[in-house]
Design an enzyme around this catalytic site. Sequence first.
Site, PDB file in Angstrom:
ATOM      1  N   GLU A   1      10.754  -4.136   5.914  1.00 56.77           N
ATOM      2  CA  GLU A   1       9.702  -3.692   6.821  1.00 56.77           C
ATOM      3  C   GLU A   1      10.046  -3.892   8.298  1.00 56.77           C
ATOM      4  O   GLU A   1       9.217  -3.616   9.161  1.00 56.77           O
ATOM      5  CB  GLU A   1       8.393  -4.417   6.485  1.00 56.77           C
ATOM      6  CG  GLU A   1       7.939  -4.261   5.048  1.00 56.77           C
ATOM      7  CD  GLU A   1       7.520  -2.847   4.668  1.00 56.77           C
ATOM      8  OE1 GLU A   1       7.800  -1.886   5.423  1.00 56.77           O
ATOM      9  OE2 GLU A   1       6.899  -2.689   3.615  1.00 56.77           O
TER      10      GLU A   1
ATOM     11  N   TYR B   1       0.805  -1.222   0.000  1.00 57.60           N
ATOM     12  CA  TYR B   1       0.000   0.000   0.000  1.00 57.60           C
ATOM     13  C   TYR B   1       0.839   1.274   0.000  1.00 57.60           C
ATOM     14  O   TYR B   1       0.287   2.365   0.036  1.00 57.60           O
ATOM     15  CB  TYR B   1      -0.930   0.006   1.217  1.00 57.60           C
ATOM     16  CG  TYR B   1      -0.210  -0.265   2.517  1.00 57.60           C
ATOM     17  CD1 TYR B   1       0.470   0.748   3.192  1.00 57.60           C
ATOM     18  CD2 TYR B   1      -0.191  -1.546   3.068  1.00 57.60           C
ATOM     19  CE1 TYR B   1       1.143   0.496   4.373  1.00 57.60           C
ATOM     20  CE2 TYR B   1       0.465  -1.800   4.253  1.00 57.60           C
ATOM     21  CZ  TYR B   1       1.125  -0.784   4.903  1.00 57.60           C
ATOM     22  OH  TYR B   1       1.798  -1.040   6.069  1.00 57.60           O
ATOM     23  N   GLY B   2       2.141   1.171  -0.015  1.00 54.61           N
ATOM     24  CA  GLY B   2       2.975   2.370   0.085  1.00 54.61           C
ATOM     25  C   GLY B   2       4.073   2.393  -0.948  1.00 54.61           C
ATOM     26  O   GLY B   2       3.827   2.242  -2.144  1.00 54.61           O
ATOM     27  N   THR B   3       5.294   2.565  -0.484  1.00 57.03           N
ATOM     28  CA  THR B   3       6.440   2.744  -1.386  1.00 57.03           C
ATOM     29  C   THR B   3       6.765   1.508  -2.210  1.00 57.03           C
ATOM     30  O   THR B   3       7.570   1.579  -3.130  1.00 57.03           O
ATOM     31  CB  THR B   3       7.695   3.167  -0.596  1.00 57.03           C
ATOM     32  OG1 THR B   3       8.061   2.114   0.295  1.00 57.03           O
ATOM     33  CG2 THR B   3       7.454   4.467   0.165  1.00 57.03           C
ATOM     34  N   LEU B   4       6.126   0.374  -1.907  1.00 55.35           N
ATOM     35  CA  LEU B   4       6.337  -0.847  -2.694  1.00 55.35           C
ATOM     36  C   LEU B   4       5.434  -0.909  -3.919  1.00 55.35           C
ATOM     37  O   LEU B   4       5.628  -1.765  -4.788  1.00 55.35           O
ATOM     38  CB  LEU B   4       6.101  -2.083  -1.821  1.00 55.35           C
ATOM     39  CG  LEU B   4       7.178  -2.359  -0.793  1.00 55.35           C
ATOM     40  CD1 LEU B   4       6.681  -3.344   0.263  1.00 55.35           C
ATOM     41  CD2 LEU B   4       8.435  -2.889  -1.464  1.00 55.35           C
TER      42      LEU B   4
END
Length: 134
Positions: A82, A17-20
């Site tokens: 993470e 849901y983010g920088t990935l």
Amino acid sequence: MHSPALAIQRTPLVAVYGTLKRGLRNHHWLDGAAFVGADVLTDVTLFDLGPYPGARLAPSRGVEVEVFSVDAKGLEDLDVLEDYRARRPASGTYDRVVHATAFGPAWLYLYNLEVAGCPAIREGGWQPRPSSAI
């Protein structure tokens, strides 16, 4: 069932849901992973932590995730990124849990640290700030 090899036997999918996400600065950690599709989760809320978001289980109007198929090495790499600690998940920055998606169960990283004062994102997706973009 915390080691990446055993975890992949449970589900080879991961929801990000983010920088990935595709086009963002950490997507290279998913090199070799197959994009399965996009989904919207209504029981997850994101928090804008500045350079990246953190997710918590909380009702929302729907936050956007991308689902990828990964292998054990890919999941192990994501655990490092993470700061997921298999033996003591609550002591890392993120915990890794299985969460339902439109494509079946997928691993989802939930943020363990404090979110007080961080803007909640209860609909749509997290967007990087210009200084933290790609």
